[in-house]
Design a protein around this motif. Structure first.
Motif, PDB file in Angstrom:
ATOM      1  N   ALA A 199       0.834  -1.208   0.000  1.00  0.00           N
ATOM      2  CA  ALA A 199       0.000   0.000   0.000  1.00  0.00           C
ATOM      3  C   ALA A 199       0.866   1.254   0.000  1.00  0.00           C
ATOM      4  CB  ALA A 199      -0.926  -0.013   1.214  1.00  0.00           C
ATOM      5  N   ALA A 200       1.932   1.248   0.798  1.00  0.00           N
ATOM      6  CA  ALA A 200       2.825   2.410   0.851  1.00  0.00           C
ATOM      7  C   ALA A 200       3.501   2.625  -0.505  1.00  0.00           C
ATOM      8  CB  ALA A 200       3.870   2.223   1.942  1.00  0.00           C
ATOM      9  N   LEU A 201       3.914   1.541  -1.148  1.00  0.00           N
ATOM     10  CA  LEU A 201       4.554   1.662  -2.460  1.00  0.00           C
ATOM     11  C   LEU A 201       3.587   2.228  -3.488  1.00  0.00           C
ATOM     12  CD1 LEU A 201       6.996   1.147  -4.282  1.00  0.00           C
ATOM     13  CD2 LEU A 201       6.146  -1.186  -4.633  1.00  0.00           C
ATOM     14  N   ALA A 202       2.336   1.743  -3.467  1.00  0.00           N
ATOM     15  CA  ALA A 202       1.345   2.249  -4.419  1.00  0.00           C
ATOM     16  C   ALA A 202       1.099   3.738  -4.213  1.00  0.00           C
ATOM     17  CB  ALA A 202       0.035   1.467  -4.263  1.00  0.00           C
ATOM     18  N   VAL A 203       1.000   4.172  -2.946  1.00  0.00           N
ATOM     19  CA  VAL A 203       0.784   5.591  -2.658  1.00  0.00           C
ATOM     20  C   VAL A 203       1.966   6.420  -3.139  1.00  0.00           C
ATOM     21  CG1 VAL A 203       0.558   7.284  -0.800  1.00  0.00           C
ATOM     22  CG2 VAL A 203      -0.781   5.177  -0.735  1.00  0.00           C
ATOM     23  N   THR A 207       1.902   9.339  -5.948  1.00  0.00           N
ATOM     24  CA  THR A 207       2.356  10.683  -5.580  1.00  0.00           C
ATOM     25  C   THR A 207       3.428  11.176  -6.535  1.00  0.00           C
ATOM     26  OG1 THR A 207       1.865  10.223  -3.265  1.00  0.00           O
ATOM     27  CG2 THR A 207       3.323  12.075  -3.729  1.00  0.00           C
ATOM     28  N   VAL A 208       4.387  10.307  -6.833  1.00  0.00           N
ATOM     29  CA  VAL A 208       5.457  10.690  -7.755  1.00  0.00           C
ATOM     30  C   VAL A 208       4.893  10.986  -9.141  1.00  0.00           C
ATOM     31  CG1 VAL A 208       7.525   9.869  -8.924  1.00  0.00           C
ATOM     32  CG2 VAL A 208       7.248   9.476  -6.470  1.00  0.00           C
ATOM     33  N   GLN A 209       3.931  10.170  -9.588  1.00  0.00           N
ATOM     34  CA  GLN A 209       3.326  10.417 -10.890  1.00  0.00           C
ATOM     35  C   GLN A 209       2.616  11.773 -10.918  1.00  0.00           C
ATOM     36  OE1 GLN A 209       0.910   6.831 -11.458  1.00  0.00           O
ATOM     37  NE2 GLN A 209       2.193   6.295 -13.205  1.00  0.00           N
ATOM     38  N   THR A 216       5.863  18.545 -15.526  1.00  0.00           N
ATOM     39  CA  THR A 216       6.127  18.352 -16.956  1.00  0.00           C
ATOM     40  C   THR A 216       4.944  18.671 -17.862  1.00  0.00           C
ATOM     41  OG1 THR A 216       5.494  16.000 -16.790  1.00  0.00           O
ATOM     42  CG2 THR A 216       7.822  16.567 -16.419  1.00  0.00           C
ATOM     43  N   ASN A 217       3.721  18.651 -17.350  1.00  0.00           N
ATOM     44  CA  ASN A 217       2.557  18.891 -18.198  1.00  0.00           C
ATOM     45  C   ASN A 217       2.465  20.380 -18.550  1.00  0.00           C
ATOM     46  OD1 ASN A 217       0.058  19.112 -19.447  1.00  0.00           O
ATOM     47  ND2 ASN A 217      -0.892  17.588 -18.095  1.00  0.00           N
TER      48      ASN A 217
END
Length: 493
Positions: A199-203, A207-209, A216-217
């Motif tokens: 769960a922490a990795l997914a969050v 967040t990084v995305q 960048t957008n």
């Protein structure tokens, strides 16, 4: 209590230290207990030393399943501790202390080890204890001695109160050395929290995305954002938003307080009027109320003063008396008062009724009872919800854009209607709303902290204090990892 910062190895020989069992009445015990009581009072207040008198002395005697130990150095007491019978299988450690002149020498760990040994010899299979939230050295002692915390170690100790620990003692066997070797050979496998890690990795990935997209957008157009975020037009609009919020908040809470006490009144007329007001204004959306007050002139062309159902002595045009800003303030205030009334009423009802009865018995006037007894205590229940309501009101002022008032959202809407740069202008409004609500949240925290002083032994720590404590724990953990393990027995650490 004991200071347990890890000491350098003591230079004492095992023969220099002696652990003896004594009664509480032993004259060598009283000076150490007196020093322990003074330290309790220093850390927790002048009445904290009463904790030492919580249990009768006989509970720390052998017939009652307890013991009190003194650790002597060359015949002089330097540390001590005790346990009492908690239940059939559990001993509770109490009064662990080290003389202030002999700390940082590992005596506290020696006392704990001796008490564990004695408890095991008496048939206890579990040790239980509690320590205070302002004794980090005691907490470190029990963690280093293998005790399991029965609380969330990541939480602020002040919010928990007494910190409970436990430790299960190994059963006694005749071949103790063999069992000790068998236990030492066992591999300790830490608990692995796979779901928590996933769960922490997914969050983190999400967040990084999101942050990567912000940078960048090109649609965000941060150059346009920087151009307008502090422009004169936007800053002036922020000022209008703050004025609407401040006036509506003050008037809304003033009227809401009156309505709250009307609902608590013994008069059925006042109760009914207040209840009806709250019911109506909570039922109608704010935007409908604002548009209604904006068009009040169509319903009442003139407002006057005179005798009810009789002649009018003075009158004025509704449109001249109530302008656009006035209509917005009336709508926001009346809408806010309905919610504030319920917030204040709930806070007043949270105060113990017996306090008002005691005040009445003392002859204190009713108004003074409310002002000096009820409201100061009710504020602790009122503030959390009131703070959220004020933040909601700040954001709710954006609704007055339908009345063409130059507040923040209206001005942003006008600007992006002209240049077509919708996204960066919406981010300007978002940034200002986030900044203003963050300031209000910080003010709310410190006001709540101020009113919490009367209900808690210690006020909650500030964010800066929390940060300092967290950094101190990290330094202590790093120092513990660098320090080699030391044996508990033999008077050395």
């Amino acid at each position: 209590m004991t200071s347990v910062a890890q000491p350098p190895p003591s230079q004492l020989e095992p023969a220099d230290l002696t652990a003896i069992q004594v009664p509480v009445s032993d004259p060598r015990v009283r000076p150490l207990l007196r020093e322990l009581g003074e330290e309790y009072s220093t850390r927790y207040g002048k009445d904290a030393h009463a904790e030492l008198a919580r249990y009768p002395d006989e509970e720390f005697t052998t017939p009652h399943g307890g013991v009190l130990l003194l650790l002597l150095e060359h015949g002089e007491p330097v540390a001590g501790g005790a346990f009492r019978r908690y239940d059939e299988n559990t001993a509770e450690l109490k009064r662990i202390w080290t003389h202030s002149a002999h700390r940082r020498r590992g005596f506290a760990r020696r006392v704990v080890a001796e008490l564990e040994r004695e408890a095991s010899a008496r048939g206890y299979r579990r040790i239980y204890l509690t320590t205070g939230p302002r004794q980090p050295e005691a907490r470190g002692l029990y963690l280093a001695s293998g005790y399991t915390p029965l609380f969330d170690t990541e939480a602020d100790p002040e919010t928990i109160g007494p910190l409970p620990f436990e430790k299960h003692l190994a059963a006694r066997h005749e071949n103790h050395d063999t069992d000790h070797d068998d236990l030492a050979s066992l591999k300790v496998v830490p608990t692995r929290h796979y779901a928590r890690w996933a769960a922490a990795l997914a969050v983190l990935v999400l967040t990084v995305q999101f942050l990567h997209g912000l940078v960048t957008n090109p649609v965000w157009q941060w150059s346009v954002f920087g151009e307008y975020v502090l422009s004169e037009t936007i800053v002036t609009a922020v000022g209008v938003t703050l004025q609407l919020t401040a006036y509506s908040m003050l008037l809304g809470f003033a009227l809401g307080t009156v309505l709250a006490f009307m609902r608590l009144s013994a008069s059925p007329v006042l109760r009914t009027v207040a209840w009806t007001y709250v019911w109506i204004f909570r039922s109608i959306p704010m935007i409908v109320q604002l548009v209604f007050w904006f068009n009040l002139g169509a319903l009442y062309r003139e407002l006057g003063i005179g005798i009810p159902f009789g002649p009018v002595f003075w009158s004025v045009s509704s449109n001249d008396l109530i302008g656009t800003i006035g209509a917005a303030l009336i709508g926001l205030t009346l809408h806010q008062a309905a919610y504030c009334a319920e917030i204040v009423r709930g806070g007043v009802l949270s105060v113990d009724r017996g306090q008002l009865e005691a005040a009445a018995a003392l002859g204190i006037p009713r108004l003074r009872q409310i002002r000096r007894i009820v409201l100061p205590q009710a504020m602790r229940a009122i503030l959390p919800t009131a703070g959220s309501e004020i933040i909601s009101l700040l954001k709710g002022t954006s609704v007055v854009y339908v009345m063409a008032i130059g507040e923040l959202f209206y001005q942003v809407k006008v600007i992006y209607g002209r240049n077509g740069m919708v996204i960066p202008l919406l981010m300007v409004a978002t940034a200002w709303y986030v900044f203003l609500t963050s300031v209000l949240s910080a003010v709310q925290y410190y006001v709540e902290r101020h009113f919490a002083r009367g209900s808690e032994r210690a006020v909650p720590p500030t964010p800066l204090q929390r940060t300092r404590r967290f950094a101190a724990r990290l330094r202590a953990a790093a120092a513990q990892r660098r320090r080699p393990a030391a044996p508990l027995g033999g008077g050395h650490e």
